[in-house]
Design a protein around this motif. Sequence first.
Motif, PDB file in Angstrom:
ATOM      1  N   CYS A  41     -11.943  28.467  19.448  1.00 45.94           N
ATOM      2  CA  CYS A  41     -13.181  28.643  20.421  1.00 45.94           C
ATOM      3  C   CYS A  41     -12.748  29.037  21.719  1.00 45.94           C
ATOM      4  N   GLN A  42     -13.355  29.840  22.477  1.00 47.99           N
ATOM      5  CA  GLN A  42     -13.033  30.099  23.607  1.00 47.99           C
ATOM      6  C   GLN A  42     -14.188  29.806  24.556  1.00 47.99           C
ATOM      7  N   PHE A  43     -14.079  29.626  26.014  1.00 47.30           N
ATOM      8  CA  PHE A  43     -15.059  29.379  26.807  1.00 47.30           C
ATOM      9  C   PHE A  43     -16.029  30.620  26.964  1.00 47.30           C
ATOM     10  N   GLU A  44     -17.433  30.283  26.700  1.00 42.17           N
ATOM     11  CA  GLU A  44     -18.408  31.190  26.766  1.00 42.17           C
ATOM     12  C   GLU A  44     -18.355  32.041  25.682  1.00 42.17           C
ATOM     13  N   LYS A  45     -17.643  31.798  24.603  1.00 37.72           N
ATOM     14  CA  LYS A  45     -17.719  32.309  23.248  1.00 37.72           C
ATOM     15  C   LYS A  45     -18.086  31.590  22.307  1.00 37.72           C
ATOM     16  N   PHE A  46     -17.235  30.397  22.017  1.00 42.27           N
ATOM     17  CA  PHE A  46     -18.005  29.321  21.199  1.00 42.27           C
ATOM     18  C   PHE A  46     -17.893  27.978  22.074  1.00 42.27           C
ATOM     19  N   ASP A  47     -18.942  27.139  21.683  1.00 42.63           N
ATOM     20  CA  ASP A  47     -19.113  25.959  22.361  1.00 42.63           C
ATOM     21  C   ASP A  47     -18.719  24.843  21.580  1.00 42.63           C
ATOM     22  N   GLY A  56      -8.585  17.861  25.631  1.00 42.81           N
ATOM     23  CA  GLY A  56      -7.863  18.892  26.074  1.00 42.81           C
ATOM     24  C   GLY A  56      -8.035  20.197  25.229  1.00 42.81           C
ATOM     25  N   GLU A  57      -8.990  20.071  24.265  1.00 43.59           N
ATOM     26  CA  GLU A  57      -8.915  21.182  23.436  1.00 43.59           C
ATOM     27  C   GLU A  57     -10.121  22.278  23.845  1.00 43.59           C
ATOM     28  N   LYS A  58     -10.911  21.983  24.951  1.00 42.59           N
ATOM     29  CA  LYS A  58     -11.730  22.818  25.457  1.00 42.59           C
ATOM     30  C   LYS A  58     -12.030  22.732  26.962  1.00 42.59           C
ATOM     31  N   TYR A  59     -12.817  23.856  27.428  1.00 47.49           N
ATOM     32  CA  TYR A  59     -13.152  23.804  28.743  1.00 47.49           C
ATOM     33  C   TYR A  59     -14.547  23.155  28.668  1.00 47.49           C
ATOM     34  N   LEU A  60     -14.749  22.392  29.810  1.00 44.55           N
ATOM     35  CA  LEU A  60     -16.067  21.692  29.846  1.00 44.55           C
ATOM     36  C   LEU A  60     -16.309  21.972  31.369  1.00 44.55           C
ATOM     37  N   ILE A  61     -15.612  22.033  32.419  1.00 40.38           N
ATOM     38  CA  ILE A  61     -15.859  22.452  33.662  1.00 40.38           C
ATOM     39  C   ILE A  61     -15.701  23.934  33.967  1.00 40.38           C
ATOM     40  N   ASN A  62     -16.610  24.809  34.373  1.00 50.05           N
ATOM     41  CA  ASN A  62     -16.127  26.008  34.770  1.00 50.05           C
ATOM     42  C   ASN A  62     -16.074  26.185  36.503  1.00 50.05           C
TER      43      ASN A  62
END
Length: 497
Positions: A41-47, A56-62
């Motif tokens: 999953c990528q930021f702004e594609k999948f949440d 560390g698996e995903k963005y939370l802060i933009n």
Amino acid sequence: MLYRQLDKYEWVSLIISLILTIFIFLQFSINLSKVSKKYFCQFEKFDCPEQIISFGEKYLINSNNQIKNENNRKYFQNYKGKAIEDFRRGDYFHAAENFNLAFQQFSDPETLIYKNNAEAAKLEHQYIEIAVSVPISHEKESDIAQEILRGVAQAQNEVNSRGGINGKWLQVGIADDKNDPEFAKKVADEAIKNEKIVAMVGHNASSISQVVAEKYEKAQLVMITPTSYTLNLNNYNYIFKIVPNVNRLAEKLKNYFLNTQSKHNLLICYDRQEPVSESFKESFASSVENYDRCDVSQPDFKAQKALLEAQQSSKLNADSLLLAASISNIDSFINLVKANQGKLRLFSSSTLYTEKTLKEGKNYAENMVIVTPWHQDAFPKNPVVESFVKDAKSHWKKTVNWRSAVAYDATKVIIQGLKKIPQQLNTQELRQQLQKQVKNTTNLCGATGKISFTLGKRNEPLAFIIKIVKDENSDIGYKFQLDPNVNTNSIIEPQCS
């Protein structure tokens, strides 16, 4: 080629084989879908909806809109994107390296936490996990979420750089509770069922902490809220507070108001939907005879209209404005500051002690008086506070506020408790032993002074008066300054270790 007709037993066997093949294919497809979302999953594609707590698996802060330099922004995105992909694949060596490179481009707390998590994961399970819950995706609170995360990240980085907790590094999972009661319950459930997580730092808003407290209590998982002022978190066994009750702060500001103002014609604006805001209003108003109130949570609330009516009222003729501010309606309170245009003297709860107030209030916020549980200048010659402030400026390239300090201390309380516990315990035993250690915390010296608890409540309820003043050395042009005349008798030099 010879053909023959299948008998009924062969037909049954063929049909069963076909059904099993379809079933296996469907199961594989479902599992592949889950894996794809979790690891790709990528930021702004999948949440990544199933990934409520991220290590560390995903963005939370933009952070993109916070990075002014275009090259820094580009390199930050590149390094952090690679780091997250590395972390998902289990390549912790390169994840740590890329998180570190990203942090060098822009020092956001999520990146530093993830870097430490990757470094810890390289040690082959020689680490301890805790979690922190903040309202990241709630648009009005994203700045405040980062203020809290700075304190947690700094405490984590500090203990890991010194060898960890009895040789084990600290991992911190980050959850976004969205300042939503129902989603906060999901965060609590996720933390509770994760057998590696031994404590929770959070939640931010008092209303959210109250909703989830019973879950943590029942599951025997320590929750230390750094920022909740509510009176309704006392008398739990597994719930602890770093800040004082709301009445302590309201009393401090009320005494300042009564002793420094010749007239006491007061308009109090509050948020009826937030119990702490209403409690602050009630506690402050208890000794003020001539006041009126406005509720910013009303659908038809207009800042200019409320101020005009208070000033033109023959009964009130307001000359002062108290903002019993809430996070969920922080924009409405800042709009009151701007609409006031310096006409009424301004007083506020600590909610407005945030960079957002300086940026948006600007000259209209100048001279506003705020009560707070912490300011960096309130502890002169205290080596622990001095070290915290110095390290904070080094990490974040800015002056931190009270939320960072109390979040740092909440994390530090957990770290100290874990250091005193034998590590060969199972998760439930570790959680129970941690509760005993936190409960018996004495003479711990943190960024907010001496820390100890009675029935989950902090024994040292500090409160200070600060003002917004001009600052030529700041990009914003304003800063929060301690009022030394008011706080002389309140500054405590704690005896702690």
